[in-house]
Design an enzyme around this catalytic site. Structure first.
Site, PDB file in Angstrom:
ATOM      1  N   SER A  68     -10.457  -0.700   3.320  1.00  0.00           N
ATOM      2  CA  SER A  68      -9.748  -0.777   4.370  1.00  0.00           C
ATOM      3  C   SER A  68      -9.264   0.359   4.884  1.00  0.00           C
ATOM      4  CB  SER A  68      -8.401  -1.544   4.208  1.00  0.00           C
ATOM      5  OG  SER A  68      -8.713  -3.028   3.823  1.00  0.00           O
ATOM      6  N   GLU A  77      -4.442   4.322   5.945  1.00  0.00           N
ATOM      7  CA  GLU A  77      -4.062   4.096   4.500  1.00  0.00           C
ATOM      8  C   GLU A  77      -4.216   5.573   3.952  1.00  0.00           C
ATOM      9  OE1 GLU A  77      -6.220   1.492   1.937  1.00  0.00           O
ATOM     10  OE2 GLU A  77      -5.186  -0.483   2.934  1.00  0.00           O
ATOM     11  N   ARG A 111       0.979  -1.132   0.048  1.00  0.00           N
ATOM     12  CA  ARG A 111       0.158  -0.038   0.116  1.00  0.00           C
ATOM     13  C   ARG A 111       0.641   1.260   0.211  1.00  0.00           C
ATOM     14  NH1 ARG A 111      -2.883  -3.589  -0.649  1.00  0.00           N
ATOM     15  NH2 ARG A 111      -4.897  -4.174   0.157  1.00  0.00           N
TER      16      ARG A 111
HETATM   17  N1  EPU Z   1     -10.777 -10.766  10.390  1.00  0.00           N
HETATM   18  C1  EPU Z   1     -11.353 -10.293  11.651  1.00  0.00           C
HETATM   19  N2  EPU Z   1     -12.216  -9.466  11.903  1.00  0.00           N
HETATM   20  C2  EPU Z   1     -12.704  -8.754  10.941  1.00  0.00           C
HETATM   21  C3  EPU Z   1     -12.011  -8.790   9.698  1.00  0.00           C
HETATM   22  C4  EPU Z   1     -10.702  -9.638   9.707  1.00  0.00           C
HETATM   23  O1  EPU Z   1     -11.050 -11.371  12.657  1.00  0.00           O
HETATM   24  O2  EPU Z   1     -13.534  -7.927  11.329  1.00  0.00           O
HETATM   25  C5  EPU Z   1      -9.628 -11.392  10.279  1.00  0.00           C
HETATM   26  C6  EPU Z   1     -10.202 -12.718   9.173  1.00  0.00           C
HETATM   27  O3  EPU Z   1     -10.826 -13.678   9.913  1.00  0.00           O
HETATM   28  C7  EPU Z   1      -8.819 -13.003   8.687  1.00  0.00           C
HETATM   29  C8  EPU Z   1      -7.894 -11.719   8.678  1.00  0.00           C
HETATM   30  O4  EPU Z   1      -8.533 -10.825   9.675  1.00  0.00           O
HETATM   31  O5  EPU Z   1      -8.076 -13.993   9.460  1.00  0.00           O
HETATM   32  C9  EPU Z   1      -7.732 -11.122   7.332  1.00  0.00           C
HETATM   33  O6  EPU Z   1      -9.020 -10.690   6.888  1.00  0.00           O
HETATM   34  P1  EPU Z   1      -9.252 -10.499   5.312  1.00  0.00           P
HETATM   35  O7  EPU Z   1      -8.936 -11.887   4.544  1.00  0.00           O
HETATM   36  O8  EPU Z   1     -10.893 -10.243   5.264  1.00  0.00           O
HETATM   37  O9  EPU Z   1      -8.328  -9.594   4.722  1.00  0.00           O
HETATM   38  P2  EPU Z   1      -7.734  -8.100   5.336  1.00  0.00           P
HETATM   39  O10 EPU Z   1      -6.363  -8.212   5.650  1.00  0.00           O
HETATM   40  O11 EPU Z   1      -8.808  -7.936   6.390  1.00  0.00           O
HETATM   41  C10 EPU Z   1      -6.703  -7.287   3.276  1.00  0.00           C
HETATM   42  C11 EPU Z   1      -6.740  -6.112   2.333  1.00  0.00           C
HETATM   43  C12 EPU Z   1      -8.174  -5.866   1.557  1.00  0.00           C
HETATM   44  C13 EPU Z   1      -8.147  -7.015   0.594  1.00  0.00           C
HETATM   45  C14 EPU Z   1      -8.087  -8.288   1.323  1.00  0.00           C
HETATM   46  C15 EPU Z   1      -8.192  -9.657   0.461  1.00  0.00           C
HETATM   47  C16 EPU Z   1      -5.225  -4.381   3.630  1.00  0.00           C
HETATM   48  C17 EPU Z   1      -5.298  -3.262   4.528  1.00  0.00           C
HETATM   49  N3  EPU Z   1      -6.540  -5.096   3.050  1.00  0.00           N
HETATM   50  O12 EPU Z   1      -7.954  -7.251   4.038  1.00  0.00           O
HETATM   51  O13 EPU Z   1      -7.697  -4.774   0.867  1.00  0.00           O
HETATM   52  O14 EPU Z   1      -9.410  -6.705  -0.090  1.00  0.00           O
HETATM   53  O15 EPU Z   1      -6.951  -8.288   2.223  1.00  0.00           O
HETATM   54  O16 EPU Z   1      -6.883  -9.655   0.136  1.00  0.00           O
HETATM   55  O17 EPU Z   1      -4.265  -5.046   3.279  1.00  0.00           O
HETATM   56  C18 EPU Z   1      -8.122  -2.214   0.952  1.00  0.00           C
HETATM   57  O18 EPU Z   1      -6.742  -2.106   0.998  1.00  0.00           O
HETATM   58  O19 EPU Z   1      -8.986  -1.285   1.018  1.00  0.00           O
HETATM   59  C19 EPU Z   1      -8.741  -3.618   0.835  1.00  0.00           C
HETATM   60  C20 EPU Z   1     -10.180  -3.932   0.902  1.00  0.00           C
END
Ligand code: EPU
Length: 300
Positions: free
Chosen positions: A200, A296, A126
């Site tokens: 995010s 971000e 990012r």
């Molecule tokens: N999780 C929780 N509670 C929540 C949300 C997430 O426990 O409310 C846990 C999930 O269970 C999982 C972990 O956190 O174990 C990761 O969650 P998720 O796979 O939804 O992905 P993320 O890390 O929250 C990132 C990116 C997203 C992207 C997704 C999928 C960042 C800041 N965000 O989210 O990107 O769509 O992975 O690849 O890196 C963005 O940057 O705007 C964005 C949406």
């Protein structure tokens, strides 16, 4: 030639991806540069140039329809093409840097147009030079992507495999992967047309291994991903949920009930309110885990 007037001076300091926390007395331009063009090809690639003002998802859909592969995992990300390299947007195992060829940008100080290749963009998680050394100095005009003739599907992200199964797809193509990603995103991320949000709000924090081991001993279930050179990436959404903010509304904004990493505006929340909530979330996560979340967006 650079224009010399007070509004221009203000504009130099203001580019997209900002959270405005106060009234802004200067000129704000919205980049609407359109146009998608196949500008070259070699044995393996199509080189596709897009105006910075094209809607990102519409651009992705257009490339998939032409059979130009590579952006399917990045379906349905809100925003425009010009913002994609600035932020090095990423999802489901693919980042823009993996599909990027070059971009042209207008240098505000001298009115010249400069071409940046991937190395010059200094992409990170990012991150790019446009959030660091070149911050507020350029306006991105167009971006050229290096897409594949032969799809190189990345379905390693568990949820994609599950969704393809649920869709009954056994031999997926690029449009199937895009459909799966759209379904996954729709199931947990709010549609900005219905509930204001910018995806995010924080980055997933990367911390030293030793620090991680301490947190893990107190929280054995903590999701974590290797981040190279003795570092570990944590899931900010999980940290925010554990800190009690998931689904919690504060005034006109709150952290989303299905994805705690997404800050939502229920209507009428000011930049100041959004900033105050993000500060409270940072504080609560820090108090519980000793981990500093980084926003971000840039704050004005
Ligand atoms: N999780 C929780 N509670 C929540 C949300 C997430 O426990 O409310 C846990 C999930 O269970 C999982 C972990 O956190 O174990 C990761 O969650 P998720 O796979 O939804 O992905 P993320 O890390 O929250 C990132 C990116 C997203 C992207 C997704 C999928 C960042 C800041 N965000 O989210 O990107 O769509 O992975 O690849 O890196 C963005 O940057 O705007 C964005 C949406």
């Amino acid at each position: 030639m650079p224009r010399k007037n007070p509004a221009h001076e203000h504009f130099e300091k203001r580019l997209p991806q900002k959270l405005f926390t106060q009234n802004y007395p200067g000129l704000i331009l919205k980049n609407e540069i359109q146009g998608i063009e196949l500008v070259g090809e070699d044995d393996e690639h199509f080189y596709v140039k897009s105006g910075a003002g094209e809607n990102w998802h519409e651009f992705v859909v257009y490339t998939l329809k032409q059979g130009w592969a590579g952006l399917e995992n990045l379906s349905l990300i809100p925003g425009n093409v010009g913002a994609s390299p600035m932020q090095n947007i990423g999802a489901y195992g693919v980042e823009v840097k993996d599909r990027f060829h070059s971009l042209d940008a207008y240098e505000i100080a001298n009115g010249k147009i400069k071409t940046f290749d991937a190395a010059a963009c200094a992409f990170g998680y990012r991150e790019s030079v446009f959030k660091r050394g070149a911050k507020d100095k350029f306006i991105i005009l167009n971006v050229t992507f290096k897409l594949f003739k032969k799809p190189q599907l990345n379905t390693s992200y568990g949820a994609i495999t599950d969704e393809l199964k649920a869709l009954g797809v056994t031999d997926p193509g690029i449009e199937d992967v895009s459909r799966a990603v759209i379904n996954i995103r729709n199931s947990k991320l709010p549609n900005p047309a219905e509930l204001g949000n910018a995806g995010s709000f924080f980055k997933n924090p990367v911390i030293p291994q030793a620090e991680f081991e301490k947190i893990k001993s107190a929280h054995p279930d903590i999701p974590n991903y290797p981040a190279g050179e003795g570092h570990v990436k944590l899931a900010a959404g999980w940290l925010i949920e554990q800190a009690g903010h998931k689904g919690k509304r504060t005034g006109n904004c709150g952290m989303h009930a299905k994805q705690a990493l997404v800050l939502v505006n229920y209507g009428g929340a000011t930049g100041e309110e959004v900033y105050a909530l993000s500060t409270a979330v940072k504080k609560d996560v820090f108090e519980k885990f000793g981990v500093e979340l980084e926003r971000e967006v840039n704050i004005v």
